[in-house]
Design a protein around this motif. Sequence first.
Motif, PDB file in Angstrom:
ATOM      1  N   ASP A   1      28.576 -32.895 -28.678  1.00  0.00           N
ATOM      2  CA  ASP A   1      29.264 -32.366 -29.851  1.00  0.00           C
ATOM      3  C   ASP A   1      30.704 -31.947 -29.612  1.00  0.00           C
ATOM      4  O   ASP A   1      31.434 -31.685 -30.561  1.00  0.00           O
ATOM      5  CB  ASP A   1      28.504 -31.148 -30.406  1.00  0.00           C
ATOM      6  CG  ASP A   1      27.137 -31.522 -30.945  1.00  0.00           C
ATOM      7  OD1 ASP A   1      27.074 -32.480 -31.737  1.00  0.00           O
ATOM      8  OD2 ASP A   1      26.152 -30.865 -30.573  1.00  0.00           O
ATOM      9  N   ARG A   2      31.124 -31.859 -28.364  1.00  0.00           N
ATOM     10  CA  ARG A   2      32.455 -31.301 -28.113  1.00  0.00           C
ATOM     11  C   ARG A   2      33.107 -31.918 -26.890  1.00  0.00           C
ATOM     12  O   ARG A   2      32.456 -32.509 -26.041  1.00  0.00           O
ATOM     13  CB  ARG A   2      32.378 -29.780 -27.982  1.00  0.00           C
ATOM     14  CG  ARG A   2      31.502 -29.284 -26.870  1.00  0.00           C
ATOM     15  CD  ARG A   2      31.241 -27.774 -26.955  1.00  0.00           C
ATOM     16  NE  ARG A   2      30.531 -27.427 -28.169  1.00  0.00           N
ATOM     17  CZ  ARG A   2      29.203 -27.424 -28.274  1.00  0.00           C
ATOM     18  NH1 ARG A   2      28.454 -27.766 -27.234  1.00  0.00           N
ATOM     19  NH2 ARG A   2      28.626 -27.105 -29.410  1.00  0.00           N
TER      20      ARG A   2
ATOM     21  N   ASP B   1      25.474 -28.573 -22.070  1.00  0.00           N
ATOM     22  CA  ASP B   1      25.656 -29.706 -22.969  1.00  0.00           C
ATOM     23  C   ASP B   1      25.015 -30.919 -22.305  1.00  0.00           C
ATOM     24  O   ASP B   1      24.617 -30.869 -21.130  1.00  0.00           O
ATOM     25  CB  ASP B   1      27.151 -29.957 -23.209  1.00  0.00           C
ATOM     26  CG  ASP B   1      27.442 -30.591 -24.560  1.00  0.00           C
ATOM     27  OD1 ASP B   1      26.558 -31.327 -25.068  1.00  0.00           O
ATOM     28  OD2 ASP B   1      28.539 -30.370 -25.101  1.00  0.00           O
TER      29      ASP B   1
ATOM     30  N   ALA C   1      29.040 -39.015 -33.443  1.00  0.00           N
ATOM     31  CA  ALA C   1      28.397 -39.172 -32.142  1.00  0.00           C
ATOM     32  C   ALA C   1      29.044 -40.344 -31.418  1.00  0.00           C
ATOM     33  O   ALA C   1      29.275 -41.403 -32.010  1.00  0.00           O
ATOM     34  CB  ALA C   1      26.901 -39.422 -32.314  1.00  0.00           C
TER      35      ALA C   1
ATOM     36  N   LYS D   1      21.819 -37.486 -33.359  1.00  0.00           N
ATOM     37  CA  LYS D   1      22.484 -37.279 -32.083  1.00  0.00           C
ATOM     38  C   LYS D   1      21.684 -37.946 -30.963  1.00  0.00           C
ATOM     39  O   LYS D   1      20.464 -38.059 -31.033  1.00  0.00           O
ATOM     40  CB  LYS D   1      22.624 -35.780 -31.796  1.00  0.00           C
ATOM     41  CG  LYS D   1      23.470 -35.034 -32.825  1.00  0.00           C
ATOM     42  CD  LYS D   1      24.931 -35.441 -32.760  1.00  0.00           C
ATOM     43  CE  LYS D   1      25.768 -34.603 -33.717  1.00  0.00           C
ATOM     44  NZ  LYS D   1      27.205 -34.944 -33.639  1.00  0.00           N
TER      45      LYS D   1
ATOM     46  N   GLU E   1      35.136 -29.014 -31.171  1.00  0.00           N
ATOM     47  CA  GLU E   1      34.017 -29.718 -31.788  1.00  0.00           C
ATOM     48  C   GLU E   1      34.494 -31.093 -32.244  1.00  0.00           C
ATOM     49  O   GLU E   1      35.589 -31.240 -32.791  1.00  0.00           O
ATOM     50  CB  GLU E   1      33.486 -28.935 -32.980  1.00  0.00           C
ATOM     51  CG  GLU E   1      32.946 -27.559 -32.633  1.00  0.00           C
ATOM     52  CD  GLU E   1      31.649 -27.618 -31.854  1.00  0.00           C
ATOM     53  OE1 GLU E   1      30.824 -28.523 -32.127  1.00  0.00           O
ATOM     54  OE2 GLU E   1      31.463 -26.764 -30.960  1.00  0.00           O
TER      55      GLU E   1
END
Length: 491
Positions: free
Chosen positions: A484-485, A465, A61, A85, A57
């Motif tokens: 996010d990751r 994603d 952003a 986001k 994570e």
Amino acid sequence: MGLRSWAVLGVLAAGGWLPAAAVENWPQFRGPAATGLAEQKLPTEWGNDKNIAWKVELPGAAWSQPVVWGDKIFLTTAVTENQPKPKAGMGGGGGGRPGGGGFGGRPGGGQPGGAPRAPDDDDDRPARPGAGSGRPPGGGFGGGRGGGSAPNAVYRWKVICLDRATGKVLWENLAKEAKPTISIHSTNTYASETPIIDGERLYVYFGMTGLYCYDLEGKPIWSKDLGSFNMMNGWGAGSSPAFDGERIYVQCDNEQKSFIAAFDKKTGEELWRKSRDERSNWSTPFVWKNKVRTEIVTGGGTKMRSYDPKTGDLLWELGGSVSRCSATPVGDDSLLYVGSGGGMGGNGPLFAVKAGAKGDITPKGSSDTSEGVAWTVDRAGPPMASPLLYRGNLYVLDQRGGVLSCFDAKTGEQHYKQRINGAKGFTSSPWAGDGKIFCLDENGQTFVIEAGNELKVLATNKLDDMFWSSAALAGDQLLLRGIDRLYCIKP
């Protein structure tokens, strides 16, 4: 191999003097030579629960691409409370919100090969800028396309270092804590520019927030405030810096005072600055080392231009642009390929520029060539994702509709222009290696395509994603950054 040896190799590779396969590092936007090429065998199959070595994570952003050196991964981000986001849907498959961007078509341009157009070429949707740098355009989170004021919130611009083997955070550094000076688009971030690493130092550009230099342990060395300027419709910044081994180049095209400038890598001293007759663009400069010389090529909404790296003197300029430019050029030792999307969401012209070009090389009248231009294909330029040059062909992705075009790099003949079944919008730039082309769409689908004159999809890999950042490749590892990751893919 010692750090200094790696540093020498990395500097050479970043300047385009070594093939991408010479090192495992991925030191800047699109890799060692900024071309998206890695000749080593690459991962070809993955999914949410398949061939994922690790995923972590990430705070904040950002659409900046990760960069890799040795056993470390470096990323940037911008963090605030109640973090907004980026929103999906800007480049969807023929529907949804507007796509496009870049400069408009050049009347009279030829189309070598005479290949038919894909559907929706005449779809007149509003233009917007894009992520030729592995990052999106800008314009106010929550503010839509209309721009607006900068948010009344404090942001923390951060640099993060991860362990390449595990994804564990090794260190993080706070570059700046302040309120943003400009707004950004709901698809953009305040950290969309990809950093550069040369084996000894990390160079981080946060657009209107400044240029920063660190050592590899996160210790600040120097920083520069380059000013803050309004962008078109409040869309925000996104052009990444470029590097030739000695100088850092920043292209800052905006609505007020556009310029390109060169900075000494050791001290941050400004070596030269040239004003540009341009408004907002998002293209990253390209260090083109060809058989005649090394030059810094910039995309533009008015003209494509090339500069002398040492002095900033103009080497050549190419007209035909009428809107905005987001994609970054690519080239080999003989030809440079430059172009952009059309101003109404379609495609502008695509040019092949000859090494050694001088002065105004704009084709005259209805001609598609000139003393400095080998060929032109009308309505074929890249709207967002940067083009890919691989094994004699040039590949161009449309931002919307899932369309891939393939051209003969020497002649401009179009081999195909086809929809990839199931593909959505493309913002992330493609990469290639081991005879394969990789195209990552906004919805997390990566299409593995056989390099060649016919469209042949070998595999489709899906991650749940959203992806606008471009990929980073390090040995047998593939790094993909979502909202996010960060995912590390390894067979």
